[in-house]
Design a protein around this motif. Structure first.
Motif, PDB file in Angstrom:
ATOM      1  N   TYR A 323      57.323  64.713  19.229  1.00 28.08           N
ATOM      2  CA  TYR A 323      58.037  65.525  20.227  1.00 28.08           C
ATOM      3  C   TYR A 323      57.118  66.368  21.104  1.00 28.08           C
ATOM      4  CZ  TYR A 323      61.448  64.576  16.513  1.00 28.08           C
ATOM      5  OH  TYR A 323      62.209  63.971  15.562  1.00 28.08           O
ATOM      6  N   GLY A 324      55.828  66.414  20.818  1.00 27.01           N
ATOM      7  CA  GLY A 324      54.937  67.341  21.518  1.00 27.01           C
ATOM      8  C   GLY A 324      54.908  67.102  23.019  1.00 27.01           C
ATOM      9  N   GLY A 325      54.974  68.189  23.766  1.00 25.46           N
ATOM     10  CA  GLY A 325      54.891  68.079  25.224  1.00 25.46           C
ATOM     11  C   GLY A 325      56.134  68.581  25.895  1.00 25.46           C
ATOM     12  N   HIS A 326      56.009  68.829  27.208  1.00 21.54           N
ATOM     13  CA  HIS A 326      57.164  69.345  27.946  1.00 21.54           C
ATOM     14  C   HIS A 326      57.927  68.199  28.599  1.00 21.54           C
ATOM     15  CE1 HIS A 326      53.665  69.288  30.568  1.00 21.54           C
ATOM     16  NE2 HIS A 326      54.476  69.091  31.570  1.00 21.54           N
ATOM     17  N   GLY A 327      59.201  68.408  28.766  1.00 24.79           N
ATOM     18  CA  GLY A 327      60.033  67.361  29.346  1.00 24.79           C
ATOM     19  C   GLY A 327      60.236  66.233  28.348  1.00 24.79           C
ATOM     20  N   ASP A 328      61.043  65.262  28.726  1.00 20.54           N
ATOM     21  CA  ASP A 328      61.256  64.110  27.852  1.00 20.54           C
ATOM     22  C   ASP A 328      60.236  63.051  28.211  1.00 20.54           C
ATOM     23  OD1 ASP A 328      63.694  64.824  26.351  1.00 20.54           O
ATOM     24  OD2 ASP A 328      64.556  64.953  28.363  1.00 20.54           O
ATOM     25  N   ALA A 329      59.199  62.945  27.398  1.00 27.28           N
ATOM     26  CA  ALA A 329      58.118  62.018  27.712  1.00 27.28           C
ATOM     27  C   ALA A 329      58.090  60.889  26.687  1.00 27.28           C
ATOM     28  CB  ALA A 329      56.782  62.753  27.731  1.00 27.28           C
ATOM     29  N   PRO A 330      58.670  59.719  27.041  1.00 24.40           N
ATOM     30  CA  PRO A 330      58.703  58.608  26.089  1.00 24.40           C
ATOM     31  C   PRO A 330      57.306  58.186  25.646  1.00 24.40           C
ATOM     32  CG  PRO A 330      60.089  58.127  27.979  1.00 24.40           C
ATOM     33  CD  PRO A 330      59.359  59.389  28.288  1.00 24.40           C
ATOM     34  N   ARG A 331      57.221  57.788  24.408  1.00 24.12           N
ATOM     35  CA  ARG A 331      55.960  57.333  23.818  1.00 24.12           C
ATOM     36  C   ARG A 331      56.315  56.503  22.598  1.00 24.12           C
ATOM     37  NH1 ARG A 331      54.689  63.327  22.151  1.00 24.12           N
ATOM     38  NH2 ARG A 331      55.880  63.496  24.039  1.00 24.12           N
ATOM     39  N   PHE A 332      55.326  55.835  22.037  1.00 25.74           N
ATOM     40  CA  PHE A 332      55.505  55.167  20.749  1.00 25.74           C
ATOM     41  C   PHE A 332      54.622  55.854  19.728  1.00 25.74           C
ATOM     42  CE2 PHE A 332      56.053  51.417  23.706  1.00 25.74           C
ATOM     43  CZ  PHE A 332      57.432  51.366  23.589  1.00 25.74           C
ATOM     44  N   VAL A 333      55.099  55.854  18.483  1.00 19.97           N
ATOM     45  CA  VAL A 333      54.290  56.410  17.390  1.00 19.97           C
ATOM     46  C   VAL A 333      54.242  55.386  16.254  1.00 19.97           C
ATOM     47  CG1 VAL A 333      54.047  58.258  15.688  1.00 19.97           C
ATOM     48  CG2 VAL A 333      54.897  58.792  17.992  1.00 19.97           C
ATOM     49  N   LEU A 334      53.056  54.986  15.881  1.00 19.82           N
ATOM     50  CA  LEU A 334      52.881  54.017  14.799  1.00 19.82           C
ATOM     51  C   LEU A 334      52.252  54.700  13.591  1.00 19.82           C
ATOM     52  CD1 LEU A 334      51.474  50.879  16.696  1.00 19.82           C
ATOM     53  CD2 LEU A 334      53.827  51.681  16.480  1.00 19.82           C
ATOM     54  N   ALA A 335      52.633  54.211  12.404  1.00 18.59           N
ATOM     55  CA  ALA A 335      52.125  54.841  11.178  1.00 18.59           C
ATOM     56  C   ALA A 335      51.661  53.779  10.191  1.00 18.59           C
ATOM     57  CB  ALA A 335      53.220  55.705  10.545  1.00 18.59           C
ATOM     58  N   PRO A 336      50.408  53.339  10.303  1.00 17.26           N
ATOM     59  CA  PRO A 336      49.882  52.396   9.306  1.00 17.26           C
ATOM     60  C   PRO A 336      49.884  53.047   7.925  1.00 17.26           C
ATOM     61  CG  PRO A 336      48.106  53.212  10.738  1.00 17.26           C
ATOM     62  CD  PRO A 336      49.412  53.705  11.311  1.00 17.26           C
ATOM     63  N   ASP A 337      50.033  52.210   6.883  1.00 15.26           N
ATOM     64  CA  ASP A 337      50.136  52.792   5.547  1.00 15.26           C
ATOM     65  C   ASP A 337      49.050  52.312   4.586  1.00 15.26           C
ATOM     66  OD1 ASP A 337      50.947  50.259   4.863  1.00 15.26           O
ATOM     67  OD2 ASP A 337      53.059  50.764   4.663  1.00 15.26           O
ATOM     68  N   SER A 338      48.030  51.640   5.118  1.00 19.05           N
ATOM     69  CA  SER A 338      46.885  51.271   4.273  1.00 19.05           C
ATOM     70  C   SER A 338      45.720  50.997   5.211  1.00 19.05           C
ATOM     71  CB  SER A 338      47.185  50.012   3.451  1.00 19.05           C
ATOM     72  OG  SER A 338      47.274  48.892   4.309  1.00 19.05           O
ATOM     73  N   VAL A 339      44.542  50.851   4.643  1.00 13.11           N
ATOM     74  CA  VAL A 339      43.370  50.554   5.480  1.00 13.11           C
ATOM     75  C   VAL A 339      43.598  49.238   6.226  1.00 13.11           C
ATOM     76  CG1 VAL A 339      40.931  49.902   5.384  1.00 13.11           C
ATOM     77  CG2 VAL A 339      41.731  51.917   4.143  1.00 13.11           C
ATOM     78  N   LYS A 340      44.110  48.255   5.509  1.00 14.15           N
ATOM     79  CA  LYS A 340      44.361  46.960   6.122  1.00 14.15           C
ATOM     80  C   LYS A 340      45.366  47.099   7.267  1.00 14.15           C
ATOM     81  CE  LYS A 340      46.913  43.113   4.599  1.00 14.15           C
ATOM     82  NZ  LYS A 340      47.563  42.604   3.412  1.00 14.15           N
ATOM     83  N   ASP A 341      46.374  47.868   7.023  1.00 13.05           N
ATOM     84  CA  ASP A 341      47.411  48.053   8.027  1.00 13.05           C
ATOM     85  C   ASP A 341      46.863  48.777   9.266  1.00 13.05           C
ATOM     86  OD1 ASP A 341      50.072  47.549   8.695  1.00 13.05           O
ATOM     87  OD2 ASP A 341      50.644  49.605   8.216  1.00 13.05           O
ATOM     88  N   CYS A 342      45.869  49.637   9.069  1.00 13.90           N
ATOM     89  CA  CYS A 342      45.248  50.319  10.219  1.00 13.90           C
ATOM     90  C   CYS A 342      44.750  49.278  11.213  1.00 13.90           C
ATOM     91  CB  CYS A 342      44.061  51.176   9.768  1.00 13.90           C
ATOM     92  SG  CYS A 342      44.565  52.721   8.990  1.00 13.90           S
TER      93      CYS A 342
END
Ligand SMILES: Cc1ncc(C[n+]2csc(CCOP(=O)(O)OP(=O)(O)O)c2C)c(N)n1
Ligand code: SF4
Ligand SMILES: [Mg+2]
Lengths: 593, 279
Positions: A323-342
């Motif tokens: 949610y960080g930032g002013h206004g509604d600024a669309p973005r994607f957030v990815l969350a790898p869960d292992s070194v391989k997944d990184c």
């Protein structure tokens, strides 16, 4: 005495700057070369020299899921190494120590292996080499083979002067001492596989960097910050070999603006930082969103707020990234869960950024970035875990007449001209703009453009639902109890679930890999029919649990599914036992299995 | 012979500037410089920050990027490093460049990145309606400084010289012909080119008459490779010198340096990189 799961936890405690981490790393690499699977964990003090470090490596015959809890083998190089870690040595564990540093440790009956590493090193006139002496001793105790030890020291240690020769001598002396004094089989030596597949041995930071290269990254700009610097260092080394560029910026604001500029000019571009740096980047992140410029920002989280605990792990930046930032600024957030997944999620990050022309934030953390894991060679850049997508460029027809950079389309994606393209000149605007990019402030236009940009998120949500990689679900399908988490906590959760299974408790888990957009269908299917779900996370205020409770409140309410929060913000990862106990408590509280 | 005319660089957007604003002259001069050098529109990028002056790229039909406040230099640096073939120009105001974005100038200079940076210095914050800027004369009274400012103005030419920028010039919106020449030299300079334009804000600090009075061309015998001589000229306050204070073309530019590194490094593939991490 090796446990049934055929893994061994080796913990090394000692002074920072005295080679404690080198000791752990060399030993880990020798074990990996011998065919064992490895998974490490380390904490550093914030000081450059001095302070206690802890290095833990877990060895296994099969894939290792987490760094493990209690130590089976404790290796200590100084007094605090013993006093601070003795409570974590399991009742049947063993102590390997330097009697010159720790005299008469009271191990309460647990076996002791004294290796006078300091004295041996001194005799070699190479006092600094006592850690390598200890590596030699461990190489014998674990029966990994002196030749492998030599190979690794050869490959990893400094080559200048006769340091390498001295290190080799130290290794051999430690090995010989242990062989002579402890000839009996070592209780925690694992059977070595005779045949094994080639594996990569990567830290999380290296996996992010290599994944970025594979994802086509050709420009990087960043500002040094623990624990993200490893990404920058790896890319600084390799980018020129790919015709790419790494610029060390004067600050994070400059870094992200350079990344935006380079991407505008047609290169796949990224930066990596940690919390304080991400805070500085937020204004420009909004610009990438409104001007629709693809960028990838890696956030290797550390414990905050403010300068906080710079070398310790956390998942406290979830809300900032979402949610960080002013206004509604669309973005994607990815969350790898292992070194391989990184590795794979970096390819996905570039695909999403380029195709949807948006900022993508990849969330890692200190624990995952600095640990080393064995992983299979990635199958191919665009395999089951990732999809390779490209930036849409304008067609010749579009360029020939009345090119509209921000044309409204069904999925919100409009073609992006690159400087140098004849007929492509347009204005990339941080102000609200019309279809050409020229500033426009009318209510109708603002509404239209907000919709255009957010349509891209919805289009991505539909596409991601088809990706195997958008969420990982495992465990007992349809169980009444579930665990929802994200990121690096997965290892401890996996192991806790194995133990719960042994207790006869049916439970399953889901780890979304895209936190924005959330894979709603997968999550809703998962929670359907549950009695309760546990949400473990490494922050103080249960950010993810709050997000889940808010986002799925209708389903949760209608089916009376209880959300159990398990928040921990201490700068260290979850122990398996913490997850296990919280899950058990949930099951008991909710009236049993 | 140039085939392009200044007006060929103009977009259909009418400048939002007040009639008489000094920035019109800067726009005209830059279009003329592009035309004189006959640079194709589609190979030019103009990057700016935020302010009246920073609205600049919208009025051109080249590629443009109107970024956030104070960051035209990093934006332009990223663009230039991504594609050194482009002509990349950074523009902005005195608030944008010397206040919020002041931290980027030394680094653009250190890098010697091949970018002309044109600062339209009106010694005021025009866009936000007339607060004091880093170059405002001491003592000016505005709504945000009702008792008069007590900060000394900074000297942008001295600053750029202190950072050893390889090209440092000053020009004035009242001198169009000279401005065109300086812009042409800045665009052709193979490194970072810092250009301060005295560009009056007729609405909040009209300095036209004052500048006409106190500006004078740099003496013809000035040696632009002599840093100390340039600093002496820059320190004169009774007279504001116009022209090129410094020009050193012998240091290779930033993107050139990286191209050298790239061609010296053996090319690799991703699998080759991976092999280095085999257990
Ligand atoms: C981060 C941020 N802070 C403040 C502003 C408000 N703001 C817009 S323009 C401006 C000053 C511009 O002054 P200058 O660069 O001298 O341009 P001028 O209008 O004088 O040409 C300010 C403070 C902003 N847009 N962004
Ligand atoms: S306010 Fe000043 S700087 Fe802004 S357009 Fe008007 S005259 Fe120019
Ligand atoms: Mg100004």
């Amino acid at each position: 005495m090796v446990k049934r799961d055929q893994t061994v936890v080796v913990r090394v405690g000692g002074e920072a700057g005295e080679g404690t981490v080198t000791l752990g790393e060399l030993f880990t690499r020798i074990a990996a070369r011998a065919g064992l699977e490895v998974y490490t964990f380390r904490t550093y003090p914030a000081e450059i020299k001095g302070g206690q470090v802890l290095f833990q490596t877990r060895l296994g015959v099969k894939r290792v899921l987490s760094e493990g809890d209690a130590a089976d083998v404790l290796v200590v190089m100084n007094k605090p190494g013993w006093t601070e870690n003795q409570r974590d040595l399991q009742p049947r564990g063993v102590l390997v120590y330097d009697p010159g540093a720790v005299s008469d440790p009271d191990t309460q009956g647990r076996a002791q292996f004294a290796i006078p590493a300091g004295v041996i090193a001194q005799e070699l006139d190479f006092a600094r080499g006592k850690n390598v002496v200890m590596v030699g001793a461990l190489t014998w105790l674990f029966r990994l083979g002196l030749d492998l030890g030599r190979d690794i020291v050869n490959a990893r240690m400094a080559r200048h002067g006769d340091v390498l020769q001295q290190n080799l001598k130290a290794l051999e002396a430690g090995y010989a001492y242990a062989e002579a004094h402890y000839p009996a089989p070592f209780p925690y030596a694992l059977p070595l596989p005779e045949q094994f597949e080639e594996r990569l041995l990567l830290s999380g930071a290296e996996a992010l960097a290599l994944g970025a290269l594979d994802g086509g990254c050709r420009f990087y700009s960043g500002y040094p910050i623990t624990p993200a610097t490893g990404v920058m260092e790896a890319l600084a080394k390799y980018l020129p070999a790919f015709g790419g560029t790494m610029v060390q910026a004067e600050d994070e604001i400059a870094a992200i603006n350079m990344v935006i500029g380079a991407s505008f000019a047609g290169r796949r571009s990224m930066t990596a930082t940690s919390g304080p740096g991400l805070s500085l980047m937020i204004e420009a992140l909004g610009m990438a969103s409104i001007a629709e410029i693809p960028i990838v920002v890696v956030n290797v989280q550390r414990a905050g707020p403010s300068t906080g605990l710079p070398t310790k792990t956390s998942q406290g930046d979830l809300f900032l990234t979402l949610y960080g930032g002013h206004g509604d600024a669309p973005r994607f957030v990815l969350a790898p869960d292992s070194v391989k997944d990184c590795y794979y999620q970096m390819i996905n990050a570039f695909s999403l950024a380029e195709y949807y022309q948006m900022p993508v934030i990849v969330l890692s953390d200190q624990a995952m970035a600095s640990r080393v894991e064995t992983m299979p060679y990635p199958e191919s850049s665009c395999g089951i875990w990732s999809e390779c997508l490209e930036r849409q460029l304008p067609s010749e027809a579009e360029l020939a007449k009345d090119y509209r950079r921000y044309r409204d389309t069904k999925d919100g994606i409009s073609s992006m001209a690159i400087p140098g393209m004849t007929g492509g000149a347009y204005l990339s605007e941080s102000l609200e703009h019309d279809v050409y990019g020229y500033p426009s402030q009318t209510p109708e236009n603002h509404q239209l453009m907000m919709e255009k940009r957010s349509k891209k998120v919805e289009a991505a949500r539909r596409r991601l639902a088809k990706w195997d990689s958008s969420a990982r679900r495992w465990g007992h399908r349809g169980a009444k109890f579930g665990i929802i988490g994200w990121g690096s906590t997965r290892g401890a959760v996996r192991e806790a679930m194995v133990q719960l299974g042994e207790m006869g408790i049916e439970i399953e888990a889901i780890y979304p890999h895209t936190l924005l957009p959330m894979p709603d269908r997968a999550v809703m299917e998962f929670i359907y029919g549950k009695k309760a779900i546990l949400v473990p996370e490494l922050n103080f205020s249960s950010q993810f649990a709050r997000m889940i409770s808010h986002r799925y409140y209708k389903q949760l309410d209608a089916q009376d599914i209880h959300v159990h929060m398990l928040a921990k913000e201490q700068g260290i990862p979850f122990k398996i036992s913490e997850i296990y106990e919280a899950a058990l408590e949930m099951v008991l509280e909710e009236g049993g299995k | 012979m140039s085939t392009r005319k200044a007006k060929d660089y103009k977009s259909e957007v009418k400048p939002i500037w007040c009639p008489g604003c000094g920035d019109y002259a800067v726009l005209n001069a830059l279009m003329r410089a592009f035309a004189e050098l006959d640079i194709p529109q589609d190979t030019i990028v103009v990057a700016s920050g935020i302010g009246c002056s920073s609205r600049f790229p919208a009025f051109l039909n080249t590629f443009g990027i109107h970024g956030v406040h104070g960051r035209p230099l990093p934006l332009a640096t990223g663009i230039k490093m991504a594609n050194p073939e482009l002509t990349v120009v950074a523009v902005g105001g005195d608030g944008d460049g010397f206040s919020i974005g002041g931290g980027h100038i030394p680094h653009a200079a250190r890098r010697n990145v091949e970018i002309p940076y044109i600062v339209m210095d009106n010694s005021i914050y025009g866009m936000t309606k007339g607060q004091a800027s880093p170059t405002s004369p001491e003592g000016i009274k505005r709504k945000a400084s009702p008792y008069g400012t007590v900060e000394a103005p900074l000297n942008p030419i001295m600053m750029a010289l202190a950072y050893e920028a390889t090209f440092v010039a000053r020009t004035f919106s009242g001198k169009l012909k000279e401005m065109v020449e300086i812009f042409m030299a800045a665009i052709q300079h193979p490194g970072f080119a810092f250009v301060q334009v005295l560009s009056p804000c007729v609405s909040f600090l009209d300095t036209y008459a004052h500048y006409r009075e106190i500006t004078a061309p740099i003496p013809e015998d000035h040696d632009p490779t002599d840093l100390l001589a340039a600093m002496r000229l820059a320190q004169a306050t009774e007279t504001l010198y116009l022209g090129i204070f410094r020009c050193m073309a012998d240091r290779p530019g930033y993107s050139r340096r990286f191209q050298e590194i790239q061609s010296a490094v053996h090319p690799m593939t991703v699998p080759e990189v991976m092999d280095r991490y085999q257990r």
